[in-house]
Design a protein around this motif. Structure first.
Motif, PDB file in Angstrom:
ATOM      1  N   PRO A 185       0.812  -1.222   0.000  1.00  0.00           N
ATOM      2  CA  PRO A 185       0.000   0.000   0.000  1.00  0.00           C
ATOM      3  C   PRO A 185       0.843   1.268   0.000  1.00  0.00           C
ATOM      4  CG  PRO A 185      -0.940  -1.607   1.500  1.00  0.00           C
ATOM      5  CD  PRO A 185       0.384  -2.163   1.061  1.00  0.00           C
ATOM      6  N   LEU A 186       0.317   2.295  -0.627  1.00  0.00           N
ATOM      7  CA  LEU A 186       0.988   3.590  -0.646  1.00  0.00           C
ATOM      8  C   LEU A 186       1.221   4.090   0.777  1.00  0.00           C
ATOM      9  CD1 LEU A 186      -1.015   5.299  -3.527  1.00  0.00           C
ATOM     10  CD2 LEU A 186       1.447   4.833  -3.541  1.00  0.00           C
ATOM     11  N   GLY A 187       2.393   4.678   0.977  1.00  0.00           N
ATOM     12  CA  GLY A 187       2.727   5.210   2.291  1.00  0.00           C
ATOM     13  C   GLY A 187       3.275   4.180   3.257  1.00  0.00           C
ATOM     14  N   CYS A 188       3.362   2.924   2.812  1.00  0.00           N
ATOM     15  CA  CYS A 188       3.849   1.847   3.667  1.00  0.00           C
ATOM     16  C   CYS A 188       5.157   1.284   3.113  1.00  0.00           C
ATOM     17  CB  CYS A 188       2.822   0.721   3.771  1.00  0.00           C
ATOM     18  SG  CYS A 188       1.212   1.232   4.421  1.00  0.00           S
ATOM     19  N   LEU A 189       6.009   0.813   4.008  1.00  0.00           N
ATOM     20  CA  LEU A 189       7.269   0.186   3.635  1.00  0.00           C
ATOM     21  C   LEU A 189       7.376  -1.159   4.343  1.00  0.00           C
ATOM     22  CD1 LEU A 189       9.691   3.232   4.193  1.00  0.00           C
ATOM     23  CD2 LEU A 189       8.675   2.510   2.016  1.00  0.00           C
ATOM     24  N   GLY A 190       8.202  -2.033   3.792  1.00  0.00           N
ATOM     25  CA  GLY A 190       8.492  -3.306   4.438  1.00  0.00           C
ATOM     26  C   GLY A 190       9.989  -3.524   4.524  1.00  0.00           C
ATOM     27  N   ALA A 191      10.456  -4.066   5.658  1.00  0.00           N
ATOM     28  CA  ALA A 191      11.862  -4.440   5.837  1.00  0.00           C
ATOM     29  C   ALA A 191      11.902  -5.609   6.815  1.00  0.00           C
ATOM     30  CB  ALA A 191      12.690  -3.268   6.360  1.00  0.00           C
ATOM     31  N   TYR A 192      12.986  -6.374   6.752  1.00  0.00           N
ATOM     32  CA  TYR A 192      13.035  -7.610   7.520  1.00  0.00           C
ATOM     33  C   TYR A 192      13.311  -7.386   9.007  1.00  0.00           C
ATOM     34  CZ  TYR A 192      12.976 -10.263   3.153  1.00  0.00           C
ATOM     35  OH  TYR A 192      12.613 -10.805   1.947  1.00  0.00           O
ATOM     36  N   TYR A 193      12.613  -8.178   9.806  1.00  0.00           N
ATOM     37  CA  TYR A 193      12.840  -8.340  11.241  1.00  0.00           C
ATOM     38  C   TYR A 193      13.833  -9.487  11.424  1.00  0.00           C
ATOM     39  CZ  TYR A 193      11.692 -10.462  15.809  1.00  0.00           C
ATOM     40  OH  TYR A 193      11.764 -11.038  17.048  1.00  0.00           O
ATOM     41  N   PRO A 194      14.752  -9.434  12.368  1.00  0.00           N
ATOM     42  CA  PRO A 194      14.901  -8.430  13.424  1.00  0.00           C
ATOM     43  C   PRO A 194      15.823  -7.267  13.069  1.00  0.00           C
ATOM     44  CG  PRO A 194      16.393 -10.237  13.860  1.00  0.00           C
ATOM     45  CD  PRO A 194      15.652 -10.610  12.590  1.00  0.00           C
ATOM     46  N   GLU A 195      16.366  -7.272  11.855  1.00  0.00           N
ATOM     47  CA  GLU A 195      17.347  -6.242  11.509  1.00  0.00           C
ATOM     48  C   GLU A 195      16.765  -4.833  11.606  1.00  0.00           C
ATOM     49  OE1 GLU A 195      18.440  -9.954   9.039  1.00  0.00           O
ATOM     50  OE2 GLU A 195      16.626  -8.950   9.767  1.00  0.00           O
ATOM     51  N   ALA A 196      15.456  -4.698  11.340  1.00  0.00           N
ATOM     52  CA  ALA A 196      14.828  -3.377  11.368  1.00  0.00           C
ATOM     53  C   ALA A 196      14.460  -2.912  12.769  1.00  0.00           C
ATOM     54  CB  ALA A 196      13.581  -3.378  10.478  1.00  0.00           C
ATOM     55  N   ASN A 197      14.662  -3.768  13.782  1.00  0.00           N
ATOM     56  CA  ASN A 197      14.321  -3.369  15.151  1.00  0.00           C
ATOM     57  C   ASN A 197      15.107  -2.164  15.624  1.00  0.00           C
ATOM     58  OD1 ASN A 197      12.616  -5.547  15.193  1.00  0.00           O
ATOM     59  ND2 ASN A 197      13.542  -6.545  16.953  1.00  0.00           N
ATOM     60  N   VAL A 198      16.257  -1.929  15.012  1.00  0.00           N
ATOM     61  CA  VAL A 198      17.078  -0.783  15.389  1.00  0.00           C
ATOM     62  C   VAL A 198      16.313   0.529  15.232  1.00  0.00           C
ATOM     63  CG1 VAL A 198      18.086  -0.478  13.082  1.00  0.00           C
ATOM     64  CG2 VAL A 198      19.368   0.244  15.102  1.00  0.00           C
ATOM     65  N   LEU A 199      15.250   0.529  14.407  1.00  0.00           N
ATOM     66  CA  LEU A 199      14.477   1.741  14.137  1.00  0.00           C
ATOM     67  C   LEU A 199      13.329   1.955  15.123  1.00  0.00           C
ATOM     68  CD1 LEU A 199      14.318   1.205  10.283  1.00  0.00           C
ATOM     69  CD2 LEU A 199      15.541   3.072  11.425  1.00  0.00           C
ATOM     70  N   MET A 200      13.081   0.993  15.981  1.00  0.00           N
ATOM     71  CA  MET A 200      11.882   1.021  16.815  1.00  0.00           C
ATOM     72  C   MET A 200      12.196   1.495  18.228  1.00  0.00           C
ATOM     73  SD  MET A 200       8.946  -1.909  17.210  1.00  0.00           S
ATOM     74  CE  MET A 200      10.214  -3.163  17.206  1.00  0.00           C
ATOM     75  N   PRO A 201      11.580   2.594  18.675  1.00  0.00           N
ATOM     76  CA  PRO A 201      11.776   3.032  20.061  1.00  0.00           C
ATOM     77  C   PRO A 201      11.171   2.030  21.034  1.00  0.00           C
ATOM     78  CG  PRO A 201      10.800   4.775  18.703  1.00  0.00           C
ATOM     79  CD  PRO A 201      10.717   3.514  17.911  1.00  0.00           C
ATOM     80  N   VAL A 202      11.757   1.921  22.205  1.00  0.00           N
ATOM     81  CA  VAL A 202      11.208   1.011  23.200  1.00  0.00           C
ATOM     82  C   VAL A 202       9.821   1.470  23.640  1.00  0.00           C
ATOM     83  CG1 VAL A 202      12.183   2.160  25.240  1.00  0.00           C
ATOM     84  CG2 VAL A 202      11.788  -0.314  25.264  1.00  0.00           C
ATOM     85  N   GLU A 203       9.549   2.766  23.533  1.00  0.00           N
ATOM     86  CA  GLU A 203       8.240   3.271  23.949  1.00  0.00           C
ATOM     87  C   GLU A 203       7.204   3.225  22.828  1.00  0.00           C
ATOM     88  OE1 GLU A 203       7.581   3.607  26.940  1.00  0.00           O
ATOM     89  OE2 GLU A 203       9.634   3.551  27.703  1.00  0.00           O
ATOM     90  N   HIS A 204       7.575   2.687  21.682  1.00  0.00           N
ATOM     91  CA  HIS A 204       6.602   2.522  20.603  1.00  0.00           C
ATOM     92  C   HIS A 204       5.989   1.132  20.741  1.00  0.00           C
ATOM     93  CE1 HIS A 204       4.683   3.343  16.812  1.00  0.00           C
ATOM     94  NE2 HIS A 204       5.199   2.262  16.246  1.00  0.00           N
ATOM     95  N   HIS A 205       4.960   1.055  21.555  1.00  0.00           N
ATOM     96  CA  HIS A 205       4.384  -0.242  21.883  1.00  0.00           C
ATOM     97  C   HIS A 205       2.873  -0.139  22.006  1.00  0.00           C
ATOM     98  CE1 HIS A 205       3.725   1.245  25.963  1.00  0.00           C
ATOM     99  NE2 HIS A 205       4.998   1.601  26.016  1.00  0.00           N
ATOM    100  N   ALA A 206       2.229  -1.285  22.034  1.00  0.00           N
ATOM    101  CA  ALA A 206       0.780  -1.331  22.175  1.00  0.00           C
ATOM    102  C   ALA A 206       0.362  -0.803  23.543  1.00  0.00           C
ATOM    103  CB  ALA A 206       0.273  -2.760  21.981  1.00  0.00           C
ATOM    104  N   GLU A 207      -0.654   0.030  23.534  1.00  0.00           N
ATOM    105  CA  GLU A 207      -1.239   0.473  24.783  1.00  0.00           C
ATOM    106  C   GLU A 207      -1.828  -0.739  25.512  1.00  0.00           C
ATOM    107  OE1 GLU A 207      -2.623   4.783  22.863  1.00  0.00           O
ATOM    108  OE2 GLU A 207      -4.109   3.209  23.283  1.00  0.00           O
ATOM    109  N   GLN A 208      -1.713  -0.744  26.807  1.00  0.00           N
ATOM    110  CA  GLN A 208      -2.220  -1.793  27.708  1.00  0.00           C
ATOM    111  C   GLN A 208      -1.363  -3.056  27.668  1.00  0.00           C
ATOM    112  OE1 GLN A 208      -6.646  -2.305  27.688  1.00  0.00           O
ATOM    113  NE2 GLN A 208      -6.577  -0.791  26.044  1.00  0.00           N
ATOM    114  N   SER A 209      -1.035  -3.577  26.477  1.00  0.00           N
ATOM    115  CA  SER A 209      -0.328  -4.858  26.415  1.00  0.00           C
ATOM    116  C   SER A 209       1.186  -4.731  26.347  1.00  0.00           C
ATOM    117  CB  SER A 209      -0.804  -5.661  25.205  1.00  0.00           C
ATOM    118  OG  SER A 209      -0.373  -5.061  23.993  1.00  0.00           O
ATOM    119  N   HIS A 210       1.692  -3.553  25.949  1.00  0.00           N
ATOM    120  CA  HIS A 210       3.134  -3.308  25.832  1.00  0.00           C
ATOM    121  C   HIS A 210       3.819  -4.159  24.756  1.00  0.00           C
ATOM    122  CE1 HIS A 210       4.080  -1.126  29.903  1.00  0.00           C
ATOM    123  NE2 HIS A 210       3.119  -0.557  29.206  1.00  0.00           N
TER     124      HIS A 210
END
Length: 762
Positions: free
Chosen positions: A724-749
Motif C-alpha cells: 500500500p501507498l505510504g507503507c514500507l516493508g523491511a526484515y525483522y529483526p534487523e529493522a528493530n534498530v528503528l523502533m523506540p522502546v516506547e513505541h508499543h501497544a497500549e495496555q499490552s506493551h
C-alpha cells in the motif's frame, strides 16, 4: 563458516504457488547444508504425531487424523536446524573474540552449529572459555543471591516445555519476583489483554474441528505460507467445500493466494492449485480498525434499514441482547463514522468493504483468523477488540465453526502462560502456590518485555537469566540495549546455538547448552517426555529420540533445578532433584496447581490430537466484569499511534519464509523473490517515483519518532513491490534498530513493529 548471503543478490518476482515443488526443493537444500544424519528423515516421520515429538517451530495444532508427513517446510527446517551435525565447541572461541563475532550475520552465528559445553565469559581475553557445570551453577548462585530480587529478570522463550516453564516460574516467584517476560510479550499479549477484557478468556475459542463447520473465514494480518504453513491444509480443505475466505493484509502473501499440496500426488504431478482467498484486500498497515469499522457500519446500517421496512434483521439481535453489553454505544459510533475517513485510514474502497460485509452477513458460522499484523500496533488491543466486535454482531462466538482464532508463533508460547510464565499475579493461582509450597508468592506486577528493556537501559535491572531465545535481538531499541547489556552484573543464557545476544556478556556471564526437544532426554527414572500447548489450547506430549548433540548437554528442567538449588533456600516441600529424575512428578505438581485444566495430566498426555484444556467463552460463559461479552468503541480509526506527515512512512517489519522469528535458516525469501540478501526495502512504485528513487538504489531508513533519539538502518536495496501507498516493508529483526522502546501497544506493551514511523534517507 557457511555463508548464504551474497554481494550480488537476486530480486525477481516469484510466480509459483505456496507449497508444491518449491517446498520440496527448499527442504532438499537445507538437509545437506545442515549435514544432518540419516536418522533425520526417520525423525521427520515422527514430527507432530501421537507419541512423536512436537514441532519446535510454530504452535499450529497437531491433528489426531494426521497426514503421512505431518510437517511443513518451516517445521522441517526447524528440525534440521536442531539436528544439525555442525558443532560450536570451546575450541571455536580460542580463535575469535566476541568483538570479532559481532561482525557476523545472524545466520552465520547459528549456522556454525550446536553448542557442546558450558562456557564462561573471560573479560580479559573477550572470549568464552569452557567450564564445568558445577562451576557455572555455583558462580551463578553466588552472583544472584546478594541481588535485590526485584532487579533480576527471568526471560523464557516460547519453545520451552510446560514442565520447564512451570519450574522456572515457580523459581522466580520463590526468589521474590514476577519478572517473567516471554515471547508472548513481543507478539500476542494484545490478544491476551483484548480477548480477556472482551470475552473473559485470554485465548482463541476455536479448535481444528471448527474448520470443518465454518462457512466463512475472515483473515487478518498473518502470513500463513511462511509462519504456519500446516494451516494451509485446513484452509485448502475449507475452500474445496466452498468456504469463503476474505483476507485483509497489506501484502499479497502467496500462501493466502494459492496453494499446491505437496502431499497430493495428483496436484504435484499436474501442477494443480487451490485458490485460497476469495477476496483479497490490501489494507494499509495500521488500517485494520478502519476496515473492520467499515464492515460493521455497513452491517448495522443495513440492519437499521431492514427493521425500518419490516424485513428480517441482519444482525443476531437475540444473541446481542442475551449475551453482550455496550452494543448501542458501538452501533452509534459505527453509524457516525464517515466513509471518507474509513476509506482514507484503511486504504480500501467503500465498495470493497461492503462486498466483504455482504458475504459475512450470509454466513452461518464465521471464524476470524489473525496474527501479529493486528497485535503489533500501538492500538493492537483495540484491533483485537474490533475482531470481537465483528464476531458479536452475528453471534459468532460459542457455536461450531465460529470464533476468534489468533495464530500463535512459538510452539509453546501460549502454554507457558497457562502454567505461570506471566508478570501478572492475577493470572496465577497465588493461594494454591502458597498452599502447596509454603511461601508467600509476590502479588505485585513484575516486569514485562518493555519494562525489562527500560530497566536494562536505566540500570535498574541487574541480572537476566534467559531460558532460550535471543532477547537482545528480538526487542526494540537495539543500539541502546546492546550498549547497556554489558552493564548487567550477571547474564545467564540457556541455549542450543550461538546467537547475537550471547555476544554482549554481562560482567559475569555464562552460556549453558541444553538438550533440544527432539533429542532423547534420559534421567534417573529413564527416558523422559515433555509437553506443549498449541494455538487452540490443546496439550500434547512430546518424546525426543534423537541422539543428543553432545554428552555434555543438560536438559532445561535439570538446568532450572540446579539454578534454583543455588539461589533459593531449601524448601522441604520441593524436591527439585526428584522432579528432574521423573518429569511425571512435575506434571503431578502442575495438575495439583491447575486441577481443572490438567486433570489426569499424565494419563492423557499422548491423546491423539492433544487434550483440550477447555474454554468458557466457547460455551458462552463470559468471565468478564459484566458477565457478558463486551463491545468496545475504538478510540480512533488508525492503529498506528502516530499521525501521517509529509515524508513519513509506516514501516512494517517482515519475516521471510527462510526464517522463524529471530532464527534465520537462509537467504531465500522465495515467495517475495528475494535471494542472497535481507537488506531490502519494499516500497510501492509510486512512492519510489515521488521520492526520486530508482530500483536497486541503496538507501537508509531513519526513525521518525518524535523523541529526539537518532536511529538508523543503512544499506537497504530499494525494491518496488505491491505494498500500500505510504507503507514500507523491511526484515525483522534487523529493522528493530528503528523502533523506540516506547513505541508499543497500549495496555499490552507489545512492541508496535507493524507500523513504525520512518523516513527514507538517500
Amino acid at each position: 563458516m557457511s555463508k548464504q548471503h551474497s554481494d550480488k543478490p537476486e530480486i525477481e518476482p516469484f510466480e509459483g504457488p505456496a507449497g508444491g515443488w518449491g517446498s520440496v526443493r527448499s527442504l532438499a537444500e537445507i538437509l545437506p547444508r545442515e549435514k544432518v544424519p540419516v536418522d533425520t528423515l526417520r525423525q521427520l516421520a515422527r514430527q507432530n504425531k501421537p507419541d512423536g515429538f512436537m514441532c519446535v517451530s510454530c504452535a499450529w495444532p497437531k491433528p489426531a487424523d494426521h497426514h503421512p508427513a505431518e510437517f511443513c517446510e518451516e517445521g522441517a527446517k526447524a528440525t534440521a536446524w536442531e539436528l544439525t551435525t555442525l558443532r560450536t565447541t570451546p575450541e571455536f572461541f580460542q580463535e575469535l573474540t566476541l568483538s570479532d563475532l559481532r561482525g557476523w550475520k545472524d545466520y552465520d552465528l547459528e549456522q556454525h552449529g550446536r553448542l557442546t559445553h558450558p562456557l564462561r565469559y573471560d573479560a580479559d581475553t573477550d572470549k568464552y572459555v569452557a567450564c564445568s557445570w558445577d562451576e557455572a551453577f555455583d558462580a551463578i548462585g553466588a552472583a544472584m543471591r546478594p541481588l535485590d530480587p526485584k532487579s533480576v529478570v527471568f526471560y523464557s522463550s516460547g519453545r520451552t516445555s510446560l514442565e520447564a516453564s512451570y519450574m522456572y516460574g515457580l523459581m522466580a516467584r520463590m526468589f521474590g519476583n514476577q519478572n517473567l517476560p516471554d515471547s508472548s510479550n513481543m507478539c500476542h499479549e494484545s490478544t491476551s489483554v483484548g480477548l480477556k477484557a472482551a470475552i473473559g478468556v485470554p485465548v482463541g475459542t476455536t479448535q481444528l474441528k471448527d474448520f470443518e463447520e465454518c462457512d466463512c473465514i475472515l483473515f487478518f494480518g498473518q502470513n500463513v505460507g511462511s509462519n504456519a504453513p500446516r494451516m494451509l491444509h485446513d484452509l485448502c480443505k475449507a475452500r474445496k467445500r466452498g468456504v469463503e475466505i476474505i483476507t485483509f493484509n497489506p501484502l499479497k502473501e502467496r500462501g493466502l493466494e494459492r496453494f499446491t499440496d505437496p502431499q497430493n500426488p495428483i496436484e504435484m504431478t499436474t501442477g494443480g492449485e487451490t485458490q485460497i482467498s476469495t477476496q483479497y484486500h490490501q489494507v494499509k498497515t495500521g488500517g485494520d480498525i478502519a476496515a473492520m469499522m467499515g464492515i460493521a457500519k455497513f452491517l448495522i446500517e443495513w440492519n437499521d434499514a431492514a427493521l425500518a421496512v419490516g424485513d428480517p434483521p441482519v444482525l443476531d439481535r437475540d444473541f446481542i441482547d442475551q449475551h453482550t453489553q455496550d452494543f448501542e454505544a458501538f452501533a452509534d459510533a459505527a453509524r457516525k463514522a464517515e466513509w471518507s475517513d474509513i476509506v482514507r485510514e484503511s486504504g480500501l474502497a467503500q465498495s470493497a468493504l461492503e462486498e466483504a460485509a455482504r458475504v459475512y452477513a450470509k454466513s452461518k458460522a464465521t471464524m476470524i483468523i489473525y496474527g501479529m499484523g493486528l497485535t503489533q500496533h500501538v492500538k493492537g488491543v483495540e484491533n483485537v477488540r474490533m475482531v470481537v466486535n465483528l464476531l458479536l454482531l452475528l453471534g459468532n462466538i460459542g457455536k461450531p465453526g465460529a470464533g476468534p482464532t489468533p495464530v500463535r508463533g512459538h510452539s509453546n508460547v501460549q502454554g507457558q502462560r497457562t502454567v505461570g510464565i506471566t508478570e501478572k499475579a492475577e493470572l496465577v493461582p497465588v493461594e494454591k502456590l502458597k498452599e502447596l509450597y509454603g511461601f508467600a508468592p509476590p502479588t505485585e506486577k513484575g516486569l514485562d518485555t518493555v519494562e525489562t528493556c527500560r530497566g536494562v537501559i536505566d540500570g535498574s535491572v541487574k541480572a537476566v537469566v534467559a531460558l532460550g531465545g535471543n532477547f537482545l535481538r528480538a526487542v526494540p531499541e537495539t543500539a541502546a540495549m546492546e550498549a547497556a547489556w554489558p552493564n548487567l552484573d550477571i547474564s545467564v543464557q540457556i541455549a542450543t546455538k550461538l546467537n547475537r545476544n550471547h555476544l554482549f556478556p554481562g560482567k559475569t556471564s555464562y552460556l549453558l547448552p541444553c538438550l533440544g526437544r527432539i533429542e532423547e532426554d534420559v534421567q534417573e527414572s529413564g527416558p523422559q517426555v515433555v509437553s506443549v500447548e498449541d494455538s487452540t489450547s490443546c496439550i500434547h506430549g512430546s518424546r525426543g529420540k534423537a541422539k543428543p548433540a553432545s554428552p555434555h548437554l543438560l536438559s532445561e528442567p535439570r538446568i532450572v533445578a540446579e539454578i534454583a538449588r543455588r539461589i533459593l533456600p531449601a524448601n522441604p516441600r520441593i524436591d527439585w532433584d526428584s522432579w528432574v529424575a521423573d518429569y511425571g512428578r512435575i506434571r503431578d505438581a502442575i495438575e495439583a496447581t491447575y486441577p481443572e485444566i490438567f486433570r489426569d495430566y499424565n494419563a492423557r498426555l499422548f491423546t491423539p490430537g492433544g487434550f483440550w484444556k477447555g474454554n468458557k467463552a466457547s460455551e458462552r460463559i463470559w468471565e468478564t466484569e459484566s458477565k457478558k461479552a463486551e463491545f468496545l468503541v475504538p478510540s480512533g480509526l488508525s492503529a498506528t499511534g502516530f499521525d501521517d506527515a509529509r515524508g513519513r512512512f509506516r514501516l512494517m517489519t517482515l519475516r521471510s519464509n527462510d526464517q522463524f522469528n529471530t532464527t534465520i535458516y537462509g537467504y531465500h525469501d522465495r515467495f517475495r523473490g528475494v535471494k542472497g540478501t535481507r537488506d531490502v526495502l519494499f516500497i510501492h512504485p509510486e512512492d519510489m517515483d515521488q521520492a526520486g528513487l530508482s530500483e536497486g538504489q541503496i538507501v537508509a531508513l531513519e526513525s521518525d519518532a518524535e523523541d529526539g533519539t537518532h536511529r538508523r538502518r543503512d544499506g537497504l536495496i530499494v525494491t518496488p513491490y505491491d505494498i500500500p501507498l505510504g507503507c514500507l516493508g523491511a526484515y525483522y529483526p534487523e529493522a528493530n534498530v528503528l523502533m523506540p522502546v516506547e513505541h508499543h501497544a497500549e495496555q499490552s506493551h507489545v512492541p508496535a513493529a507493524k507500523s513504525v514511523p520512518v523516513r527514507i534517507v538517500t
